[in-house]
Structure formats: structure tokens, C-alpha cells
Motif scaffolding. Structure first.
Motif, mmCIF file in Angstrom:
data_model
loop_
_atom_site.group_PDB
_atom_site.id
_atom_site.type_symbol
_atom_site.label_atom_id
_atom_site.label_comp_id
_atom_site.label_asym_id
_atom_site.label_seq_id
_atom_site.Cartn_x
_atom_site.Cartn_y
_atom_site.Cartn_z
ATOM 1 N N ALA A 22 0.821 -1.197 0.000
ATOM 2 C CA ALA A 22 0.006 -0.070 0.004
ATOM 3 C C ALA A 22 0.804 1.250 -0.113
ATOM 4 C CB ALA A 22 -0.972 -0.042 1.566
ATOM 5 N N THR A 23 2.069 1.373 0.831
ATOM 6 C CA THR A 23 2.826 2.350 0.733
ATOM 7 C C THR A 23 3.527 2.560 -0.438
ATOM 8 O OG1 THR A 23 3.310 1.784 2.863
ATOM 9 C CG2 THR A 23 4.697 3.449 1.884
ATOM 10 N N VAL A 24 3.867 1.705 -1.260
ATOM 11 C CA VAL A 24 4.762 1.735 -2.439
ATOM 12 C C VAL A 24 3.504 2.255 -3.444
ATOM 13 C CG1 VAL A 24 5.658 0.420 -4.379
ATOM 14 C CG2 VAL A 24 6.298 -0.125 -1.964
ATOM 15 N N LEU A 25 2.174 1.748 -3.528
ATOM 16 C CA LEU A 25 1.384 2.382 -4.317
ATOM 17 C C LEU A 25 0.950 3.690 -4.191
ATOM 18 C CD1 LEU A 25 -1.217 -0.954 -4.562
ATOM 19 C CD2 LEU A 25 0.415 -0.063 -6.397
ATOM 20 N N VAL A 26 0.832 4.089 -2.824
ATOM 21 C CA VAL A 26 0.560 5.476 -2.745
ATOM 22 C C VAL A 26 1.791 6.464 -3.362
ATOM 23 C CG1 VAL A 26 0.266 7.052 -0.851
ATOM 24 C CG2 VAL A 26 -0.938 5.052 -0.647
ATOM 25 N N TRP A 27 2.856 6.073 -2.964
ATOM 26 C CA TRP A 27 3.939 6.966 -3.428
ATOM 27 C C TRP A 27 4.234 6.866 -5.046
ATOM 28 C CZ3 TRP A 27 6.717 10.760 -1.269
ATOM 29 C CH2 TRP A 27 6.842 10.853 0.350
ATOM 30 N N LEU A 28 3.860 5.589 -5.443
ATOM 31 C CA LEU A 28 3.832 5.614 -7.121
ATOM 32 C C LEU A 28 2.650 6.387 -7.653
ATOM 33 C CD1 LEU A 28 5.214 4.157 -9.431
ATOM 34 C CD2 LEU A 28 3.484 2.471 -9.076
ATOM 35 N N SER A 29 1.469 6.498 -6.973
ATOM 36 C CA SER A 29 0.421 7.413 -7.405
ATOM 37 C C SER A 29 0.896 8.816 -7.329
ATOM 38 C CB SER A 29 -0.848 7.072 -6.749
ATOM 39 O OG SER A 29 -1.291 5.593 -6.912
ATOM 40 N N PHE A 30 1.480 9.112 -6.224
ATOM 41 C CA PHE A 30 2.065 10.570 -5.910
ATOM 42 C C PHE A 30 2.729 10.957 -7.087
ATOM 43 C CE2 PHE A 30 5.115 13.155 -4.157
ATOM 44 C CZ PHE A 30 4.425 14.563 -3.968
ATOM 45 N N LEU A 31 3.835 10.041 -7.280
ATOM 46 C CA LEU A 31 4.928 10.378 -8.342
ATOM 47 C C LEU A 31 4.353 10.571 -9.866
ATOM 48 C CD1 LEU A 31 7.626 8.156 -7.196
ATOM 49 C CD2 LEU A 31 7.694 10.584 -6.913
ATOM 50 N N ILE A 32 3.290 9.609 -10.100
ATOM 51 C CA ILE A 32 2.636 9.764 -11.335
ATOM 52 C C ILE A 32 2.003 11.221 -11.645
ATOM 53 C CG2 ILE A 32 0.887 8.585 -12.878
ATOM 54 C CD1 ILE A 32 1.718 5.987 -11.813
ATOM 55 N N ALA A 33 1.202 11.590 -10.553
ATOM 56 C CA ALA A 33 0.597 12.709 -10.494
ATOM 57 C C ALA A 33 1.553 13.841 -10.634
ATOM 58 C CB ALA A 33 -0.460 12.851 -9.415
ATOM 59 N N VAL A 34 2.538 13.883 -9.970
ATOM 60 C CA VAL A 34 3.454 15.130 -9.774
ATOM 61 C C VAL A 34 4.604 15.307 -10.995
ATOM 62 C CG1 VAL A 34 5.494 15.916 -8.517
ATOM 63 C CG2 VAL A 34 3.640 15.283 -7.118
ATOM 64 N N VAL A 35 4.833 14.420 -11.560
ATOM 65 C CA VAL A 35 5.812 14.409 -12.982
ATOM 66 C C VAL A 35 5.190 15.205 -13.817
ATOM 67 C CG1 VAL A 35 6.644 12.853 -14.649
ATOM 68 C CG2 VAL A 35 7.051 12.016 -12.336
#
Length: 306
Positions: free
Chosen positions: A29-42
Motif C-alpha cells: 500500500a505504501t509503494v502504491l501510494v507513493w507511486l500514484s503521487f509520483l505519477i501525478a507530480v511528474v
């Protein structure tokens, strides 16, 4: 008789052992949250970097902020976007003057007076519909009503009317949410002291929710200031500064970008390219300042806690 510390039963600490499955789920869950954050920020960082890199060449010059394009040829280096800045601010300010009181009053009715009523349900439904109306549709509606039916000329005021249709639902929704999170205990305490409902709203409810309302209003204003469709339909482009909202052509930063796209080559290194990206960066800076002002004002008007 009281028990001593040695006589008290030992308390078994919670979560003595966390299973490997739970640890794996937590890590996933932590990895998915951070991955979603990075996908939105990039994409956001990419867009911001592109705008800054392409538009920074014109921003440092003083004439960019103090002159217009009125006395400069379309393909001549020089001039500034003062006319676009003034037009954008005037149209946004007039839009806010109309939309903010209207949106706040509608939200007050929905939360404080119309809970559960048929009129409130209809109003909420109409606000939901209005929030999904494209900007070009709002512009065409104002064109049909204000210009075609009433016979008024194309002007900056007509643009502000179209922006009102786009800003009101955002103000209503944000204000409604802020009013709903005000504890009912504050209202009941005020009623218990004999304070009328209207004065309770003015003196208790609104001041408590004011910081959130200000933030929502500023965000809504920043959103409508970047609209292009109402400008293309409801007002003509002018290379000069026009302070008259009710007559004459008027520029705005999105309209400056569109005009340069049409009238000038936009290859990298050309005058049109520099003007388009310079105007885009100028608009981003203005919106950033508005958001910063919203943050500062919200902190100043927030309820003080000891």
C-alpha cells in the motif's frame, strides 16, 4: 485499600507480533501510494519546467510589465503584456464581485435554511449541472442573451458574466463544505443565549468558516482567469490597454497567447514563440500569487486557538 504497582496485573501491549502478510500488505500500500503521487507530480513538474524554460527570456525585462503591443509591429521584438495583465485582472475582479456574494448566499441557504427542502435539492442539482458546463457553452449563452437579445456590444463585462457562470458553482461547493464542518454545538450555544439565527450565521458560523471560504474563493478565481473560450467569443483583441469594461476591445493573457499564435510564426526562437510562452509564464505567476495570497489571508482570518 489500593494495589501497589507490583500487585497490578500486567497489561499486554497491543500488536506484539505483526504477521508477515500484514507487513507485506502495508509495504504494498505504501509503494502504491507513493507511486500514484509520483505519477501525478511528474506531469505537473514537467509542465511547470517547460513553461519556465520557454517563457523566462521575456520576464526579466521591465518593458514586459510596463508596456503593451500597441506601438509595436506584430513581428517586431519589444513591447510587453501590460494590456493583457490589466484585462485579466479587471475581468477576474468584476467576476469575483458578482460571483462571490452570490455563491456564498446560495451556500448559506443550502446549509442553514434549506436542509431537506425541495428547493434546496433542486438548487443543488442545478449547481451540479452548472459545474459541468464547458466554458464555450457559458460564453455562447452570454453571447445569445447579452449581445444578441439585449443588443449590448462585445466587451470585457460580457466576458466577466460568462466567467461568473463558471465561478459560482465552485464558490457554492467550497463554501457549502466549509459551513458544514462548523460544529452544530457552536450554533446551539448561540441559540441558547437568545441570538437570532441570522446573527448566529453572521457572527459565529461565517467567521469560523472564513479561512476555508477565502481559500475556495481564491482557487475559483485562479481557475476562471485562465479561461480562453469566453474571450474568443465575447470580446475582440486589443494591443492597447483598455480600462473600460463596457466598451471596446480588451486583451487578456490567454487572448494574447492566442493572438500571437495566429498572427506570428511560433517556431522556437521567434518573436511569437517568446511572447506566447512569456504570457503563459506571466499568467502562471499571477495565479501563483493569488494562491499565495489566499494562504496568507486564510491564516490571518482563521479562528485563533489558545
Amino acid at each position: 485499600m489500593t494495589m501497589t504497582d507490583t500487585e497490578r496485573p500486567a497489561i499486554t501491549p497491543a500488536f506484539q507480533h505483526v504477521s508477515a502478510v500484514r507487513k507485506a500488505k502495508n509495504l504494498t500500500a505504501t509503494v502504491l501510494v507513493w507511486l500514484s503521487f509520483l505519477i501525478a507530480v511528474v506531469p505537473l513538474v514537467w509542465v511547470l519546467y517547460t513553461v519556465i524554460e520557454a517563457g523566462i527570456t521575456r520576464i526579466p525585462y521591465t518593458n514586459w510589465w510596463s508596456q503593451d503591443f500597441g506601438d509595436v509591429l506584430s513581428d517586431e521584438v519589444g513591447g510587453g503584456v501590460l494590456h493583457g495583465i490589466i484585462g485579466t485582472l479587471l475581468q477576474g475582479l468584476l467576476c469575483a464581485v458578482i460571483a462571490v456574494p452570490l455563491g456564498i448566499l446560495v451556500a448559506i441557504y443550502l446549509v442553514e435554511y434549506g436542509r431537506g427542502t425541495k428547493l434546496a435539492r433542486v438548487t443543488t442539482f442545478m449547481v451540479d449541472i452548472l459545474s459541468g458546463v464547458p466554458s464555450i457553452v457559458a460564453a455562447l449563452f452570454i453571447y445569445a442573451l447579452w449581445i444578441t437579445t439585449f443588443g449590448f456590444p462585445r466587451s470585457g463585462f460580457a466576458v466577466s458574466l460568462a466567467l461568473v457562470l463558471l465561478m459560482v458553482p465552485v464558490v457554492v461547493r467550497s463554501t457549502e463544505e466549509m459551513l458544514r464542518i462548523v460544529p452544530d454545538d457552536l450554533r446551539e450555544a448561540s441559540y441558547a443565549l437568545g441570538v437570532p439565527k441570522w446573527k448566529t450565521i453572521m457572527k459565529v458560523v461565517l467567521p469560523t468558516a472564513l479561512s476555508g471560504i477565502v481559500s475556495g474563493v481564491m482557487m475559483a478565481l485562479a481557475r476562471v482567469m485562465g479561461e480562453t473560450a469566453p474571450l474568443l467569443v465575447l470580446v475582440g483583441y486589443s494591443g492597447y490597454v483598455n480600462w473600460n469594461m463596457f466598451s471596446g476591445e480588451m486583451a487578456a493573457l490567454p487572448l494574447v497567447m492566442n493572438n500571437e499564435r495566429v498572427s506570428n510564426p511560433i517556431g522556437e526562437g521567434t518573436v511569437g514563440f517568446d511572447r506566447i510562452w512569456g504570457a503563459a509564464l506571466t499568467l502562471v505567476l499571477i495565479i501563483a500569487l493569488i494562491n499565495l495570497a489566499a494562504t496568507v489571508i486564510a491564516k490571518l482570518v482563521a479562528p485563533k486557538t489558545k
